[in-house]
Structures are given as C-alpha cells and as structure tokens.
Design an enzyme around this catalytic site. Structure first.
Site, PDB file in Angstrom:
ATOM      1  N   GLU A   1      30.078  25.724  76.264  1.00  0.00           N
ATOM      2  CA  GLU A   1      30.139  24.280  76.015  1.00  0.00           C
ATOM      3  C   GLU A   1      29.019  23.519  76.728  1.00  0.00           C
ATOM      4  OE1 GLU A   1      31.863  23.416  73.693  1.00  0.00           O
ATOM      5  OE2 GLU A   1      33.717  24.589  73.612  1.00  0.00           O
TER       6      GLU A   1
ATOM      7  N   HIS B   1      36.295  20.417  81.545  1.00  0.00           N
ATOM      8  CA  HIS B   1      36.880  20.741  80.238  1.00  0.00           C
ATOM      9  C   HIS B   1      37.904  21.834  80.483  1.00  0.00           C
ATOM     10  CE1 HIS B   1      37.738  22.295  76.363  1.00  0.00           C
ATOM     11  NE2 HIS B   1      37.029  23.397  76.535  1.00  0.00           N
TER      12      HIS B   1
ATOM     13  N   HIS C   1      42.023  23.647  79.077  1.00  0.00           N
ATOM     14  CA  HIS C   1      42.998  23.846  78.008  1.00  0.00           C
ATOM     15  C   HIS C   1      44.402  23.671  78.585  1.00  0.00           C
ATOM     16  CE1 HIS C   1      40.060  26.741  75.632  1.00  0.00           C
ATOM     17  NE2 HIS C   1      39.503  25.576  75.925  1.00  0.00           N
TER      18      HIS C   1
ATOM     19  N   HIS D   1      42.283  22.482  70.533  1.00  0.00           N
ATOM     20  CA  HIS D   1      41.416  23.048  71.560  1.00  0.00           C
ATOM     21  C   HIS D   1      41.896  22.675  72.978  1.00  0.00           C
ATOM     22  CE1 HIS D   1      36.934  23.988  72.684  1.00  0.00           C
ATOM     23  NE2 HIS D   1      37.747  24.237  73.696  1.00  0.00           N
TER      24      HIS D   1
ATOM     25  N   TYR E   1      43.366  -2.517  91.748  1.00  0.00           N
ATOM     26  CA  TYR E   1      44.200  -1.487  92.383  1.00  0.00           C
ATOM     27  C   TYR E   1      43.436  -0.178  92.549  1.00  0.00           C
ATOM     28  CZ  TYR E   1      47.929   2.121  92.131  1.00  0.00           C
ATOM     29  OH  TYR E   1      48.727   3.214  92.293  1.00  0.00           O
TER      30      TYR E   1
HETATM   31  P1  13P Z   1      33.153  29.301  78.443  1.00  0.00           P
HETATM   32  O1  13P Z   1      33.794  30.437  79.207  1.00  0.00           O
HETATM   33  O2  13P Z   1      31.931  29.752  77.680  1.00  0.00           O
HETATM   34  O3  13P Z   1      32.888  28.132  79.357  1.00  0.00           O
HETATM   35  O4  13P Z   1      34.164  28.817  77.311  1.00  0.00           O
HETATM   36  C1  13P Z   1      35.457  28.440  77.618  1.00  0.00           C
HETATM   37  C2  13P Z   1      35.955  27.379  76.703  1.00  0.00           C
HETATM   38  O5  13P Z   1      36.952  26.790  77.015  1.00  0.00           O
HETATM   39  C3  13P Z   1      35.219  27.065  75.461  1.00  0.00           C
HETATM   40  O6  13P Z   1      35.658  25.863  74.913  1.00  0.00           O
END
Ligand code: 13P
Length: 245
Positions: free
Chosen positions: A99, A118, A120, A185, A238
């Site tokens: 990414e 980023h 999940h 995602h 705040y």
């Molecule tokens: P990478 O291990 O390449 O960072 O990918 C993980 C991921 O969440 C891709 O969206």
C-alpha cells in the site's frame, strides 16, 4: 515524532524507524489488526527530499526490525507504471508495503498527515462489507464520530489492494476526514503523530463496534447536522487535535 532532522540524521532516523516498528507491533494488541495485515508509515524527509518511512510488505510484525523499514520519496517519478507493485525508487532491503502508493498519495495531498495507520480491524472491516455502509459510511449515531473530522466516517469503494484505484478512493473518502473505511478491506487513519494515528484507529474501531452493536437491536438514532456542529465546536476546545496523542 516530526519529519526529518538536522542533527545526527542517521541516529534520528533509527529512532523514527523504531517508532514505526513499535506502532506496527501495537496494532494487534490494541485490537485493530490480525496477523500480517495492515501497514504503518511516517512522513520522513532525507536531506531536502520529502519522503516516508513505511513497514515492509508481508513480514510478520514480531520479526520486524528497523532495518526492514523502507524509505521512499514522495514525488512520483515520470514513467511510473500505474500498477507497479513497487515504487521505481525506494531504499530498503525489503520491498515496501504493497500500500505504499496509498501512503505516498496521502502525504503528498495532506499537509496534516505525518503518520498513517492502515489496518484490518474486525468491526470496521465487517461494516465495510455492508451496502448500507458503502452508501452512508458510519453515520453520526454517536457524537464521537467527530473524532474522524466530520459528521460521518466514509467508506471508500472497493478496489484491489495496492492499486492506484484504491489510493484514489481512499484519498477521496478522507477529504475533510482523518479516517475512513475501505470496502471489503479495512480502515485508514492519519494524524500528526504515530501515537495519534494509532489512537484514532482504536477509536474508530470502537465506533464501528458500537454501531454494529446498535444495528443488532434496532435502527440507531442519528444526531442532526446542528448538533454535530455543536460537537465540532466543543471538540475544537476540548481536543484541539483530537487525533494527536
Ligand atoms: P502489506 O503487508 O504489503 O503492507 O499489505 C498488507 C495489507 O493490509 C494490504 O492492504
């Protein structure tokens, strides 16, 4: 941790790399990630060149050291392939996160972003699979939605991971926001510090969980625009930078 350093640039960059590794290692214990998913970056200039430090692709966080962190420039070189798996130019013994383009494009377009997470997370990723969330994001069912910068948390339309299309979709969903969901995602959070980006990711995941829970037992009541305007005004006093640590 701010971008770049005048004195002892190597030692300073080592500290920055360590902070990226430390943040990445906290994703799972803080409840916003599983396994090797996700990636973390920090805006980092080398000399006069704007760039970023980013976690490597597909490496287990427990095995990650500062030498695995890659640096790449912010400027997109002429001739860069749209769907190149790697940037034309990067410095590192391992390929940067798949990414890298999403992180690079956000830093290039967002002066308020100095760190990006980023991940999940379970609830954010679950919601990001629902048509109602694709259409409306997470609406203002709770006043803490304001933490993400607006009256909702948008969900970027699905695009294949690691592509320019995903980067463009996320950048659009993040306009006027500090966090968004990614359809089918996960989630992206940006802030002025690594600690701030991680904290925001945790807070967005809490909001996603609360919204999911509310949906199990009824139709959540939404705060109207006037009330959200009052919330934003209060947050300005705040928590002036609510996503910063
Ligand atoms: P990478 O291990 O390449 O960072 O990918 C993980 C991921 O969440 C891709 O969206």
């Amino acid at each position: 941790m701010s971008a770049g350093a005048a004195a002892s640039p190597c030692r300073s960059e080592d500290r920055a790399r360590q902070a990226v590794v430390d943040t990445a290692r906290q994703l799972e214990p803080r409840g916003v990630n599983t396994g090797r998913a996700g990636n973390v970056s920090l805006r980092w200039h080398r000399g006069g060149e704007e760039g970023l430090l980013i976690t490597p692709s597909a490496l287990a966080y427990a095995a990650m050291t500062i030498d695995d962190i890659a640096w790449l420039p912010l400027a997109a070189p002429a001739g860069e392939e749209d769907e190149a798996a790697q940037p034309l130019r990067f410095d590192g013994r391992r390929a940067p996160s798949s990414e890298w383009r999403l992180h690079r494009d956000l830093y290039a377009g967002r002066s308020d972003a100095a760190a990006i997470v980023h991940a999940h997370p379970s609830y954010a990723s679950t919601l990001a699979c629902l048509p109602r969330v694709h259409a409306q994001g997470i609406p203002p069912f709770h006043y803490m939605i304001a933490l993400a910068g607006g009256d909702d948390i948008r969900c970027a339309p699905y695009a294949t991971f690691g592509t320019r299309q995903l980067s463009q979709a996320a950048c659009a969903a993040l306009l006027g926001r500090r966090a968004c969901l990614l359809a089918q995602h996960g989630m992206v959070a940006l802030a002025g510090t690594l600690e701030g980006a991680l904290e925001l990711a945790v807070e967005v995941e809490w909001l996603a969980r609360a919204y999911w829970q509310a949906l199990q037992v009824g139709e959540p009541v939404l705060l109207d625009a006037a009330e959200m305007a009052r919330v934003h005004a209060r947050f300005a006093r705040y928590r002036p930078d609510p996503s910063a640590a």
